[in-house]
Scaffold this motif. Sequence first.
Motif, PDB file in Angstrom:
ATOM      1  N   SER A   1       9.807 -11.619  -2.909  1.00  0.00           N
ATOM      2  CA  SER A   1      10.777 -12.551  -3.490  1.00  0.00           C
ATOM      3  C   SER A   1      11.890 -11.824  -4.229  1.00  0.00           C
ATOM      4  CB  SER A   1      10.074 -13.536  -4.431  1.00  0.00           C
ATOM      5  OG  SER A   1       9.500 -12.857  -5.547  1.00  0.00           O
ATOM      6  N   GLU A   2      11.555 -10.713  -4.916  1.00  0.00           N
ATOM      7  CA  GLU A   2      12.557  -9.985  -5.684  1.00  0.00           C
ATOM      8  C   GLU A   2      13.407  -9.062  -4.812  1.00  0.00           C
ATOM      9  OE1 GLU A   2      13.449  -9.715  -9.012  1.00  0.00           O
ATOM     10  OE2 GLU A   2      12.269 -11.518  -9.452  1.00  0.00           O
ATOM     11  N   PHE A   3      12.769  -8.399  -3.834  1.00  0.00           N
ATOM     12  CA  PHE A   3      13.456  -7.342  -3.098  1.00  0.00           C
ATOM     13  C   PHE A   3      13.525  -7.580  -1.595  1.00  0.00           C
ATOM     14  CE2 PHE A   3      11.236  -5.181  -6.759  1.00  0.00           C
ATOM     15  CZ  PHE A   3      12.357  -5.168  -7.589  1.00  0.00           C
ATOM     16  N   GLY A   4      12.948  -8.679  -1.128  1.00  0.00           N
ATOM     17  CA  GLY A   4      13.086  -9.057   0.271  1.00  0.00           C
ATOM     18  C   GLY A   4      12.099  -8.431   1.225  1.00  0.00           C
ATOM     19  N   ARG A   5      11.228  -7.550   0.741  1.00  0.00           N
ATOM     20  CA  ARG A   5      10.328  -6.859   1.645  1.00  0.00           C
ATOM     21  C   ARG A   5       9.283  -6.093   0.856  1.00  0.00           C
ATOM     22  NH1 ARG A   5      13.311  -4.158   5.282  1.00  0.00           N
ATOM     23  NH2 ARG A   5      11.716  -2.577   5.707  1.00  0.00           N
ATOM     24  N   LEU A   6       8.265  -5.589   1.553  1.00  0.00           N
ATOM     25  CA  LEU A   6       7.306  -4.647   0.984  1.00  0.00           C
ATOM     26  C   LEU A   6       7.087  -3.548   2.010  1.00  0.00           C
ATOM     27  CD1 LEU A   6       5.221  -3.699  -1.111  1.00  0.00           C
ATOM     28  CD2 LEU A   6       3.526  -5.110   0.087  1.00  0.00           C
ATOM     29  N   ASP A   7       7.249  -2.311   1.576  1.00  0.00           N
ATOM     30  CA  ASP A   7       7.091  -1.167   2.472  1.00  0.00           C
ATOM     31  C   ASP A   7       5.969  -0.229   2.064  1.00  0.00           C
ATOM     32  OD1 ASP A   7       9.680  -1.564   4.115  1.00  0.00           O
ATOM     33  OD2 ASP A   7      10.403  -1.528   2.046  1.00  0.00           O
ATOM     34  N   VAL A   8       5.678  -0.164   0.779  1.00  0.00           N
ATOM     35  CA  VAL A   8       4.743   0.850   0.274  1.00  0.00           C
ATOM     36  C   VAL A   8       3.808   0.233  -0.756  1.00  0.00           C
ATOM     37  CG1 VAL A   8       4.513   3.099  -0.850  1.00  0.00           C
ATOM     38  CG2 VAL A   8       6.526   2.622   0.581  1.00  0.00           C
ATOM     39  N   LEU A   9       2.539   0.566  -0.649  1.00  0.00           N
ATOM     40  CA  LEU A   9       1.567   0.250  -1.691  1.00  0.00           C
ATOM     41  C   LEU A   9       0.946   1.556  -2.172  1.00  0.00           C
ATOM     42  CD1 LEU A   9      -0.311  -1.569  -3.397  1.00  0.00           C
ATOM     43  CD2 LEU A   9      -1.841  -1.658  -1.409  1.00  0.00           C
ATOM     44  N   VAL A  10       1.105   1.844  -3.457  1.00  0.00           N
ATOM     45  CA  VAL A  10       0.437   2.979  -4.078  1.00  0.00           C
ATOM     46  C   VAL A  10      -0.626   2.417  -5.010  1.00  0.00           C
ATOM     47  CG1 VAL A  10       0.665   5.056  -5.481  1.00  0.00           C
ATOM     48  CG2 VAL A  10       2.540   4.372  -3.969  1.00  0.00           C
ATOM     49  N   ALA A  11      -1.884   2.553  -4.626  1.00  0.00           N
ATOM     50  CA  ALA A  11      -2.995   2.053  -5.434  1.00  0.00           C
ATOM     51  C   ALA A  11      -3.474   3.185  -6.337  1.00  0.00           C
ATOM     52  CB  ALA A  11      -4.121   1.552  -4.542  1.00  0.00           C
ATOM     53  N   ASN A  12      -3.314   2.995  -7.631  1.00  0.00           N
ATOM     54  CA  ASN A  12      -3.527   4.094  -8.568  1.00  0.00           C
ATOM     55  C   ASN A  12      -4.329   3.702  -9.809  1.00  0.00           C
ATOM     56  OD1 ASN A  12      -2.582   6.703 -10.113  1.00  0.00           O
ATOM     57  ND2 ASN A  12      -1.838   4.998 -11.363  1.00  0.00           N
ATOM     58  N   ALA A  13      -4.425   2.421 -10.100  1.00  0.00           N
ATOM     59  CA  ALA A  13      -5.047   1.984 -11.350  1.00  0.00           C
ATOM     60  C   ALA A  13      -6.500   2.432 -11.451  1.00  0.00           C
ATOM     61  CB  ALA A  13      -4.971   0.459 -11.468  1.00  0.00           C
ATOM     62  N   GLY A  14      -6.918   2.802 -12.661  1.00  0.00           N
ATOM     63  CA  GLY A  14      -8.299   3.231 -12.836  1.00  0.00           C
ATOM     64  C   GLY A  14      -8.714   3.279 -14.291  1.00  0.00           C
ATOM     65  N   ILE A  15     -10.025   3.307 -14.511  1.00  0.00           N
ATOM     66  CA  ILE A  15     -10.603   3.435 -15.840  1.00  0.00           C
ATOM     67  C   ILE A  15     -11.796   4.383 -15.756  1.00  0.00           C
ATOM     68  CG2 ILE A  15      -9.909   1.105 -16.502  1.00  0.00           C
ATOM     69  CD1 ILE A  15     -12.889   0.281 -16.226  1.00  0.00           C
ATOM     70  N   LEU A  16     -12.323   4.751 -16.903  1.00  0.00           N
ATOM     71  CA  LEU A  16     -13.534   5.571 -16.970  1.00  0.00           C
ATOM     72  C   LEU A  16     -14.547   4.929 -17.909  1.00  0.00           C
ATOM     73  CD1 LEU A  16     -12.539   9.355 -17.277  1.00  0.00           C
ATOM     74  CD2 LEU A  16     -13.599   8.206 -15.328  1.00  0.00           C
ATOM     75  N   ARG A  17     -15.807   4.914 -17.484  1.00  0.00           N
ATOM     76  CA  ARG A  17     -16.920   4.537 -18.355  1.00  0.00           C
ATOM     77  C   ARG A  17     -18.060   5.503 -18.026  1.00  0.00           C
ATOM     78  NH1 ARG A  17     -16.700  -0.946 -19.823  1.00  0.00           N
ATOM     79  NH2 ARG A  17     -18.446  -0.479 -21.216  1.00  0.00           N
ATOM     80  N   ASP A  18     -17.888   6.758 -18.376  1.00  0.00           N
ATOM     81  CA  ASP A  18     -18.828   7.807 -17.975  1.00  0.00           C
ATOM     82  C   ASP A  18     -20.200   7.610 -18.629  1.00  0.00           C
ATOM     83  OD1 ASP A  18     -16.831   8.896 -16.490  1.00  0.00           O
ATOM     84  OD2 ASP A  18     -16.574  10.702 -17.704  1.00  0.00           O
ATOM     85  N   ARG A  19     -21.241   7.815 -17.820  1.00  0.00           N
ATOM     86  CA  ARG A  19     -22.609   7.694 -18.310  1.00  0.00           C
ATOM     87  C   ARG A  19     -23.539   8.305 -17.264  1.00  0.00           C
ATOM     88  NH1 ARG A  19     -22.290   6.153 -23.275  1.00  0.00           N
ATOM     89  NH2 ARG A  19     -21.374   4.130 -22.782  1.00  0.00           N
ATOM     90  N   THR A  20     -24.585   8.966 -17.717  1.00  0.00           N
ATOM     91  CA  THR A  20     -25.574   9.455 -16.762  1.00  0.00           C
ATOM     92  C   THR A  20     -26.328   8.272 -16.159  1.00  0.00           C
ATOM     93  OG1 THR A  20     -27.265   9.680 -18.463  1.00  0.00           O
ATOM     94  CG2 THR A  20     -25.874  11.614 -18.024  1.00  0.00           C
ATOM     95  N   LEU A  21     -26.945   8.490 -15.021  1.00  0.00           N
ATOM     96  CA  LEU A  21     -27.638   7.401 -14.326  1.00  0.00           C
ATOM     97  C   LEU A  21     -28.703   6.742 -15.192  1.00  0.00           C
ATOM     98  CD1 LEU A  21     -27.976   8.919 -10.760  1.00  0.00           C
ATOM     99  CD2 LEU A  21     -26.894   6.735 -11.315  1.00  0.00           C
ATOM    100  N   ALA A  22     -29.419   7.538 -15.961  1.00  0.00           N
ATOM    101  CA  ALA A  22     -30.487   6.981 -16.788  1.00  0.00           C
ATOM    102  C   ALA A  22     -29.951   6.110 -17.919  1.00  0.00           C
ATOM    103  CB  ALA A  22     -31.343   8.108 -17.366  1.00  0.00           C
TER     104      ALA A  22
END
Length: 302
Positions: free
Chosen positions: A88-109
């Motif tokens: 709607s804003e730019f008339g097209r879509l050409d590229v998707l860069v998927a980058n979002a992320g978080i961390l919740r580090d923990r050992t399996l136990a």
Amino acid sequence: MGNLQGRTAIITGAGRGLGRSHALRFASLGASVVVNDAGGGPDGAGADASPAHEVVEEIRAAGGTAVAYVGSVTDWAAGADMVELAVSEFGRLDVLVANAGILRDRTLANLSEEEWDSVVAVHLKGHVAPLHHAAAYWRSESKAGREVNGSVITTSSGSGLFGNPGQANYAAAKAGIAALTLVAARELERYGVRANCIAPAARTRLTLQTPGMGERLDAQITEDGFDPWAPENITPLVAWLAQADCPVSGQVFANRGGHIGHMQGWTEVEAFDKDGAAWTEDELDSALAGLPTAASSYSTTI
């Protein structure tokens, strides 16, 4: 000189770190950018609209074109909204860069169900949600007879490619992203869309969660001022993969500083064959006796 003139890109997690670097460079190369960021903390907690809007203002101040979308990539409907906003804003879509992320580090136990679910949701579902809607858009465009020259760039990590203790949730999601990219490359080729994956190593809010990591990374800055861990070192590869004339698809690249590694995963490195019959357990005792016996024999390279 890279050229993204006339192309429209959605970049998720673009309020800070790698995503911010991608958004600024894409805009400087002529792309119109949808800057997505929900504004949460490194662990995904909270929400803040200001990072996405600040990046948009920075782009506009430099003469570029951008619009903010503040919403979580874990929301399936948000993926549709981002695609609709781009069109709607730019008339097209050409590229998707998927980058979002978080961390919740923990050992399996020690890992809780919520810590597993939240990390897998942001990384893996957070890739699939916008990718699904972008794929549907490109398929529709192709079937309508309009030329499509699309590019998807996903974000895995060294932890996802090689495993890293304390990151079962993160590593599993990042490994899934690499496999998802190969599927996307094969499925979307018919519509004129390429898909590639990067496994970056850079100084971001996530990497700095490890105590003492900032000092360790700063110590690697060279005497002439080159910082091998700067997010800006990663972005040129992403921008190159996003160009309309880039021919590469279905590949995974490790990237840090001036290093780019072309990765191949799960290749058969040794074969054990028995003609005309299945193996028995006793035979395998001898045949497989030379295999590594310690997990430490496998290590990350980035």
